[in-house]
Each structure stands twice: as C-alpha cells, then as structure tokens.
Design a protein around this motif. Structure first.
Motif, short mmCIF file in Angstrom:
data_model
loop_
_atom_site.label_atom_id
_atom_site.label_comp_id
_atom_site.label_asym_id
_atom_site.label_seq_id
_atom_site.Cartn_x
_atom_site.Cartn_y
_atom_site.Cartn_z
N UNK A 42 10.32 5.27 5.94
CA UNK A 42 10.81 4.93 7.28
C UNK A 42 10.12 3.72 7.91
N UNK A 43 8.86 3.47 7.56
CA UNK A 43 8.09 2.43 8.24
C UNK A 43 7.91 1.19 7.38
N UNK A 44 8.45 1.17 6.17
CA UNK A 44 8.26 0.00 5.31
C UNK A 44 6.79 -0.26 5.08
N UNK A 45 6.36 -1.51 5.29
CA UNK A 45 4.94 -1.82 5.25
C UNK A 45 4.34 -1.86 3.86
N UNK A 46 5.12 -2.24 2.86
CA UNK A 46 4.66 -2.34 1.48
C UNK A 46 4.01 -1.04 0.99
N UNK A 47 4.78 0.02 0.81
CA UNK A 47 4.22 1.26 0.27
C UNK A 47 3.75 1.06 -1.17
N UNK A 48 2.57 1.58 -1.48
CA UNK A 48 1.99 1.32 -2.80
C UNK A 48 0.94 2.37 -3.15
N UNK A 49 0.55 2.36 -4.42
CA UNK A 49 -0.59 3.10 -4.95
C UNK A 49 -0.60 4.59 -4.58
N UNK A 50 0.43 5.33 -5.00
CA UNK A 50 0.49 6.75 -4.66
C UNK A 50 -0.49 7.60 -5.47
N UNK A 51 -0.71 8.81 -4.97
CA UNK A 51 -1.48 9.84 -5.68
C UNK A 51 -0.94 11.19 -5.24
N UNK A 52 -1.04 12.18 -6.13
CA UNK A 52 -0.51 13.52 -5.85
C UNK A 52 -1.66 14.44 -5.47
#
Length: 344
Positions: A42-52
């Motif tokens: 919803x906020x954009x902002x270059x989402x990156x580098x996820x972790x679970x």
C-alpha cells in the motif's frame, strides 16, 4: 445369479485394487512447476529484503519509505511500522524470539524492533561506519554486517552493544552480500572489485580471493551444503562457483544478453540457485541446478523493477520488487520428473 461376496473376499479385493494403483498416485504431481504471486504494497517505498518470522508472517524493508512492513500470507493484510527519521532500512533479519533486526542504512545504526510493543532499540556504529547494509546472524548474540561505502565488515555483539570493525584490504572494495558457512567462516562478495573475502572466526583474519576476470563484480552469494560459494557476477552476466577446497572458480552464463545484471539470489531446497536478472525488462528469475550445473527454469516477474534480494523459506521464495510489490514463488516439493528447458 449375482455372486455373494463374503467380508473376507471384499477385503481381499480392496487390497488387490490398492496394490495395482500407479505408484505415483500418492506422490506430488511430477509436472508441478514454480508459481509466482505478487501483492502491491500500500505504501510503495521500494519494498525489499524480506524475512519470515517464527509466526509465519513476512517482514520487509520499505527503504525509500522509511518503514518496516509486515505481511500476513493468510489474510493478505499489511501492517506498517514507522522507523526513526532518516533510517531508510536496507535489510532485516528475525531472531527466534521474533525480534526484527534491521540495518539503518542512512543514519548509522542497527535497530531491534519488538513487534508486540513497537519499541525500537538502537545500536550506534563506530565513527566512520555510516551505512550498514546486509545482516546475518553469527554465534548467539552476534550479528555480522557489511557496510558497502564504509568498506568494512562489522560484528555487533547484541548483549553488550560492542561493535568490532574489519576493514577490507582493497580500497573501495564495497563489501555487499554476506553469508556464513557451516564452519562459521564468514564469506563476503566485494562489489567494487573482482574479489571475494572471507573472515575466519577463530582469528578474525580477512583474506581476499581474486576472481579470474578483473571486470567481475560479485554482488550476492549463496553457500551450498558442499561448502561451495555461488555468486552472482553483476558485471559479467554469469553465475560463478568458487570451490574453497580446490581454490577453483568456474563460471556459467545466465543469459544471452550481455548486460543481464544478475542481482538477488537464493538457494532453495531442490539445490537450485535462483538469480534475478535485473537487466532484462521485466526482470527474469533464473533457476540454476547446482548438481547438474545448468539452467532449468526461467520465470518472468510481471510487475517489473529490480529484484535486489531473495530468501528461501520452506517451499517458497520471497522478494520485493522496486515498483512496489512483495512477491512469492511457490516451488515444487521435489524436482520435476524431467528438468525444464524454457529455451527449447
């Protein structure tokens, strides 16, 4: 006259029928293929580098938006957590207690977010270390990290807050991706030069390993169960393998395009190294079988934009896309009966 079946005869017939069923009927579908799903953040902002996290929720960095995000795969709901002004997180990792550790890439700290309270503990870095980049866990109460433009690898002791810094011998080497092997040796790819680096845990000695081509620019890496180092060569559009026991480098082309710009990587449960080709528009994910040393799958990323970092968790790959999406590739439980040749 209709035959009369006794209970014994009926049971015998059932057992014989089960024995004659095809052996693959209770197994995973051999034609099962990777499937990609995307969710717009919803906020954009270059989402990156996820972790679970231990609870199954997926956390990620909103680098340009200065936040951490949480995604629930079951409800498909997003939650936003604000960060101190100017943080612009680059990477995060999650410990067994669910604490989210992030790299404050533009205000020189490593932070620890408690998801229950939203409170943040900040660990400032020494003078001259301004840009924590990628984090990994070490021994208990240890976090290793790279600082690309500061040209160092650092070690944070989380119980005391002490930070030890290890400068790279080569100026402007730009330490980038970082992993730790089964013996505890820390491996780093040096994006600013044609080298890998390793740090021995017992002596903390930094050793640089030159690659054969001076125009190589390794950006991300994976370590397979044999201890081989697989690195995405951003400069030469290849996947490299360094075998420490043999001190041997082998290179494998990833694309016919000369500037495919391999970037994010992940090693999955099938023994495939996945590499994002960010020079192809939209990005393409390539799966490389490390046992058979060949490409077995290509998968397009519909939303476009760079895929900078990927993780493997369970039977999934997770990654962010610069255009504002969080994405998941659901993988087969086992390799298909015949490997895929998308170019044929």
């Amino acid at each position: 006259m209709t035959p009369r079946h006794t209970p014994f005869f009926t049971l015998l017939t059932l057992l014989l029928t089960l024995c004659l069923l095809p052996s693959g009927s209770a197994q995973a579908n051999p034609s099962e293929e990777p499937a990609l799903s995307e969710w717009r953040v919803p906020w954009g902002g270059r989402p990156r580098d996820p972790a679970v996290a231990p609870d199954g929720k997926v956390w990620f960095c909103g680098q340009a938006g200065n936040y951490l995000g949480r995604f629930d795969p079951h409800t498909e709901a997003f939650t936003r957590f604000e960060l101190p002004e100017g943080t612009h997180p680059h990477n995060l990792i999650i410990d067994e207690a669910g604490t989210v550790w992030y790299a404050g890439n533009q205000n020189a700290h490593i932070g620890a977010l408690d998801p229950a309270s939203g409170q943040i503990r900040q660990y400032p870095l020494p003078a001259g270390v301004t840009d924590p980049h990628t984090l990994i866990f070490g021994e208990p109460n240890q976090i290793w990290f790279t600082a690309q433009w500061s040209n160092v690898v650092g070690l944070l002791e989380t119980d005391s807050g002490k930070v030890t810094v290890y400068p790279m011998p080569t100026p402007q080497a730009r330490p980038y991706g970082i992993k730790r092997d089964r013996e505890g040796t820390v491996w780093v790819v040096l994006l600013g030069t044609h080298k890998l680096a390793k740090i021995r845990p017992e002596s903390f000695e930094v050793t640089e390993i030159p690659l054969p081509h001076v125009d190589a620019r390794p950006r991300r890496l994976e370590i397979d169960p044999r201890g081989d180092i697989w690195y995405a060569d951003y400069g030469r559009s290849t996947l490299g393998r360094y075998q420490p026991a043999r001190r041997k480098v082998t290179e494998f082309p990833l694309s016919p395009q000369p500037h495919s710009l391999p970037y994010g990587t992940a090693l999955d449960h099938l023994g495939w190294v996945w590499v994002a080709l960010t020079g192809e528009k939209p990005n393409v994910l390539v799966a490389f079988d490390t046992a058979e040393t060949r490409i077995v799958y290509r998968l397009g990323v519909p939303s476009g934009g760079a895929v900078r970092y990927m993780i493997h968790h369970g039977q999934n790959l997770w990654f962010g896309v610069d255009t504002g999406y969080l994405a998941r590739v659901t993988l087969p439980s086992s390799a298909p009966a015949s490997n895929l040749h998308p170019s044929e």
